[in-house]
Design a protein around this motif. Sequence first.
Motif, PDB file in Angstrom:
ATOM      1  N   SER A   1      95.038 -33.218 -13.992  1.00  0.00           N
ATOM      2  CA  SER A   1      95.252 -34.658 -14.101  1.00  0.00           C
ATOM      3  C   SER A   1      93.921 -35.371 -13.949  1.00  0.00           C
ATOM      4  O   SER A   1      92.989 -34.863 -13.316  1.00  0.00           O
ATOM      5  N   ALA A   2      93.836 -36.553 -14.550  1.00  0.00           N
ATOM      6  CA  ALA A   2      92.607 -37.344 -14.470  1.00  0.00           C
ATOM      7  C   ALA A   2      92.956 -38.823 -14.526  1.00  0.00           C
ATOM      8  O   ALA A   2      93.854 -39.233 -15.271  1.00  0.00           O
TER       9      ALA A   2
ATOM     10  N   ARG B   1      82.231 -44.319 -17.958  1.00  0.00           N
ATOM     11  CA  ARG B   1      81.046 -45.163 -18.164  1.00  0.00           C
ATOM     12  C   ARG B   1      80.027 -44.486 -19.059  1.00  0.00           C
ATOM     13  O   ARG B   1      79.239 -45.152 -19.729  1.00  0.00           O
ATOM     14  N   SER B   2      80.002 -43.163 -19.034  1.00  0.00           N
ATOM     15  CA  SER B   2      79.150 -42.370 -19.918  1.00  0.00           C
ATOM     16  C   SER B   2      79.672 -40.942 -19.883  1.00  0.00           C
ATOM     17  O   SER B   2      80.660 -40.649 -19.206  1.00  0.00           O
ATOM     18  N   ARG B   3      79.001 -40.033 -20.584  1.00  0.00           N
ATOM     19  CA  ARG B   3      79.414 -38.622 -20.556  1.00  0.00           C
ATOM     20  C   ARG B   3      79.259 -38.023 -19.159  1.00  0.00           C
ATOM     21  O   ARG B   3      79.909 -37.046 -18.817  1.00  0.00           O
ATOM     22  N   TYR B   4      78.387 -38.610 -18.339  1.00  0.00           N
ATOM     23  CA  TYR B   4      78.067 -38.029 -17.042  1.00  0.00           C
ATOM     24  C   TYR B   4      78.644 -38.819 -15.872  1.00  0.00           C
ATOM     25  O   TYR B   4      78.830 -38.270 -14.792  1.00  0.00           O
ATOM     26  N   VAL B   5      78.890 -40.090 -16.062  1.00  0.00           N
ATOM     27  CA  VAL B   5      79.347 -40.958 -14.978  1.00  0.00           C
ATOM     28  C   VAL B   5      80.787 -41.387 -15.256  1.00  0.00           C
ATOM     29  O   VAL B   5      81.047 -42.192 -16.150  1.00  0.00           O
ATOM     30  N   MET B   6      81.728 -40.820 -14.474  1.00  0.00           N
ATOM     31  CA  MET B   6      83.147 -41.123 -14.652  1.00  0.00           C
ATOM     32  C   MET B   6      83.820 -41.262 -13.288  1.00  0.00           C
ATOM     33  O   MET B   6      84.481 -40.332 -12.819  1.00  0.00           O
ATOM     34  N   PRO B   7      83.601 -42.391 -12.607  1.00  0.00           N
ATOM     35  CA  PRO B   7      84.236 -42.577 -11.298  1.00  0.00           C
ATOM     36  C   PRO B   7      85.757 -42.566 -11.425  1.00  0.00           C
ATOM     37  O   PRO B   7      86.324 -42.994 -12.431  1.00  0.00           O
TER      38      PRO B   7
ATOM     39  N   ASP C   1      87.049 -36.925  -6.146  1.00  0.00           N
ATOM     40  CA  ASP C   1      87.198 -38.376  -6.055  1.00  0.00           C
ATOM     41  C   ASP C   1      85.789 -38.965  -6.061  1.00  0.00           C
ATOM     42  O   ASP C   1      84.979 -38.657  -5.180  1.00  0.00           O
ATOM     43  N   ALA C   2      85.494 -39.763  -7.072  1.00  0.00           N
ATOM     44  CA  ALA C   2      84.158 -40.340  -7.190  1.00  0.00           C
ATOM     45  C   ALA C   2      84.261 -41.860  -7.262  1.00  0.00           C
ATOM     46  O   ALA C   2      85.151 -42.400  -7.923  1.00  0.00           O
ATOM     47  N   ALA C   3      83.350 -42.541  -6.581  1.00  0.00           N
ATOM     48  CA  ALA C   3      83.331 -44.002  -6.579  1.00  0.00           C
ATOM     49  C   ALA C   3      81.907 -44.475  -6.820  1.00  0.00           C
ATOM     50  O   ALA C   3      80.934 -43.796  -6.456  1.00  0.00           O
TER      51      ALA C   3
ATOM     52  N   ASP D   1      79.131 -47.864  -6.575  1.00  0.00           N
ATOM     53  CA  ASP D   1      78.956 -49.113  -5.827  1.00  0.00           C
ATOM     54  C   ASP D   1      78.985 -50.317  -6.761  1.00  0.00           C
ATOM     55  O   ASP D   1      78.999 -50.191  -7.986  1.00  0.00           O
ATOM     56  N   ALA D   2      79.008 -51.511  -6.165  1.00  0.00           N
ATOM     57  CA  ALA D   2      79.143 -52.746  -6.940  1.00  0.00           C
ATOM     58  C   ALA D   2      77.990 -52.956  -7.910  1.00  0.00           C
ATOM     59  O   ALA D   2      78.160 -53.554  -8.976  1.00  0.00           O
ATOM     60  N   ALA D   3      76.807 -52.454  -7.576  1.00  0.00           N
ATOM     61  CA  ALA D   3      75.643 -52.610  -8.450  1.00  0.00           C
ATOM     62  C   ALA D   3      75.594 -51.544  -9.537  1.00  0.00           C
ATOM     63  O   ALA D   3      74.693 -51.569 -10.381  1.00  0.00           O
ATOM     64  N   ALA D   4      76.552 -50.604  -9.522  1.00  0.00           N
ATOM     65  CA  ALA D   4      76.617 -49.508 -10.499  1.00  0.00           C
ATOM     66  C   ALA D   4      75.339 -48.666 -10.485  1.00  0.00           C
ATOM     67  O   ALA D   4      74.882 -48.186 -11.525  1.00  0.00           O
ATOM     68  N   GLU D   5      74.776 -48.485  -9.273  1.00  0.00           N
ATOM     69  CA  GLU D   5      73.546 -47.707  -9.156  1.00  0.00           C
ATOM     70  C   GLU D   5      73.733 -46.404  -8.386  1.00  0.00           C
ATOM     71  O   GLU D   5      73.006 -45.442  -8.611  1.00  0.00           O
ATOM     72  N   LEU D   6      74.705 -46.365  -7.458  1.00  0.00           N
ATOM     73  CA  LEU D   6      74.881 -45.195  -6.607  1.00  0.00           C
ATOM     74  C   LEU D   6      76.319 -44.677  -6.672  1.00  0.00           C
ATOM     75  O   LEU D   6      77.270 -45.457  -6.685  1.00  0.00           O
ATOM     76  N   LEU D   7      76.440 -43.351  -6.690  1.00  0.00           N
ATOM     77  CA  LEU D   7      77.746 -42.702  -6.706  1.00  0.00           C
ATOM     78  C   LEU D   7      78.016 -42.012  -5.378  1.00  0.00           C
ATOM     79  O   LEU D   7      77.095 -41.513  -4.731  1.00  0.00           O
ATOM     80  N   GLU D   8      79.290 -41.983  -5.015  1.00  0.00           N
ATOM     81  CA  GLU D   8      79.733 -41.164  -3.883  1.00  0.00           C
ATOM     82  C   GLU D   8      80.824 -40.231  -4.400  1.00  0.00           C
ATOM     83  O   GLU D   8      81.781 -40.680  -5.024  1.00  0.00           O
ATOM     84  N   MET D   9      80.672 -38.919  -4.160  1.00  0.00           N
ATOM     85  CA  MET D   9      81.613 -37.938  -4.665  1.00  0.00           C
ATOM     86  C   MET D   9      82.156 -37.089  -3.528  1.00  0.00           C
ATOM     87  O   MET D   9      81.408 -36.688  -2.636  1.00  0.00           O
ATOM     88  N   HIS D  10      83.469 -36.842  -3.588  1.00  0.00           N
ATOM     89  CA  HIS D  10      84.115 -35.984  -2.596  1.00  0.00           C
ATOM     90  C   HIS D  10      84.945 -34.950  -3.354  1.00  0.00           C
ATOM     91  O   HIS D  10      85.795 -35.306  -4.169  1.00  0.00           O
ATOM     92  N   VAL D  11      84.691 -33.669  -3.093  1.00  0.00           N
ATOM     93  CA  VAL D  11      85.395 -32.577  -3.766  1.00  0.00           C
ATOM     94  C   VAL D  11      86.040 -31.691  -2.715  1.00  0.00           C
ATOM     95  O   VAL D  11      85.403 -31.325  -1.715  1.00  0.00           O
ATOM     96  N   THR D  12      87.316 -31.344  -2.905  1.00  0.00           N
ATOM     97  CA  THR D  12      88.017 -30.460  -1.973  1.00  0.00           C
ATOM     98  C   THR D  12      88.549 -29.241  -2.720  1.00  0.00           C
ATOM     99  O   THR D  12      88.976 -29.328  -3.874  1.00  0.00           O
ATOM    100  N   TYR D  13      88.508 -28.098  -2.039  1.00  0.00           N
ATOM    101  CA  TYR D  13      89.040 -26.843  -2.552  1.00  0.00           C
ATOM    102  C   TYR D  13      90.101 -26.363  -1.561  1.00  0.00           C
ATOM    103  O   TYR D  13      89.807 -26.173  -0.373  1.00  0.00           O
ATOM    104  N   ASP D  14      91.337 -26.183  -2.049  1.00  0.00           N
ATOM    105  CA  ASP D  14      92.447 -25.782  -1.181  1.00  0.00           C
ATOM    106  C   ASP D  14      93.090 -24.505  -1.694  1.00  0.00           C
ATOM    107  O   ASP D  14      93.194 -24.293  -2.918  1.00  0.00           O
ATOM    108  N   ALA D  15      93.534 -23.658  -0.782  1.00  0.00           N
ATOM    109  CA  ALA D  15      94.260 -22.431  -1.126  1.00  0.00           C
ATOM    110  C   ALA D  15      95.389 -22.238  -0.127  1.00  0.00           C
ATOM    111  O   ALA D  15      95.153 -22.188   1.086  1.00  0.00           O
ATOM    112  N   GLY D  16      96.624 -22.141  -0.643  1.00  0.00           N
ATOM    113  CA  GLY D  16      97.750 -21.887   0.245  1.00  0.00           C
ATOM    114  C   GLY D  16      97.673 -20.500   0.844  1.00  0.00           C
ATOM    115  O   GLY D  16      97.865 -20.309   2.047  1.00  0.00           O
TER     116      GLY D  16
END
Length: 293
Positions: free
Chosen positions: A205-206, A211-217, A249-251, A253-268
């Motif tokens: 799911s997405a 915003r570009s090929r590389y930046v997709m918050p 999960d990527a966000a 900032d308001a100035a569109a200059e900095l990204l924050e990314m959080h990635v989780t890996y889960d295994a039952g």
Amino acid sequence: MNKLAIAAAALLVIMLLALPRVVGGVTEARVAERVAVIDANPQAAAELTAFDRGWFRSTARIELTFGPGAVAGAAEMPLGVFVTLPILVEFAHGPIAMLDGLHFGWSKFVARPDADVRGIGELTERLGIPYLFEFRGESSYLGELSFDADAPPFELPLDEAHLTFSGGTLAGKFAAPRLRAAGTVGAVDFTSPTGTLAVRGVQLSADNEVRSRYVMPGEASFSIDSISMTSARGAAPLFEAANLRIASDAAIDAAAELLEMHVTYDAGSVRLEGNVLEDAAVGVTVRNLDVAA
């Protein structure tokens, strides 16, 4: 008054008849642009080999080549002719598009591997399916693109091995710049004299802002209900994993200059040679990632 009404009606009819031709020209330009974007990617190459534009319908033929060094090394890559995949795209032009039904919008299209190209038709016939996959889309008057796709189920004998595929689906909507999509594959089984690999419940799911090929918050996830490898002797699985999931999960900032990314890996659970890992989770966070870089 009647003459004015007749003239207005005639003008409306002329506009409705002329618009599909205009939309056809816009469609050709958009296809060329998107092919150029794909071709600029170092992991793929694309070429618009033909575009037959009609008044109400058009047909595009596109060749896609995949893999590192796609252009220079295509002849040396595995899978032979299928490294370069020929795609046939049929368009119907609006404002009233007629293609596999009626659509009130600017265009409607269906894309699938070109069965007239050597190898594609033979494979679909061998698998007993109408197409390897089909991607369908409709664009509204507001510019939104609704799409869905499917790959039919099949069984394929491979010498002493056997591949079974349950089929897969994809659906979503792109309303620039936001992309929402969800896909699923029920099951894949590969059986050989040495054993069986079974995969169940693949989902993706997405919900992203492109915003570009590389930046997709936004948010994206990929999960598998279970994977197992069993030897031909029929003993306990050599490897078994359940409830695997990767989520990001990527966000920005308001100035569109900095990204924050959080990635989780889960295994039952994961079982390998008698060793068991249960309820495992790993998270990675990256902050202040420069967008320009």
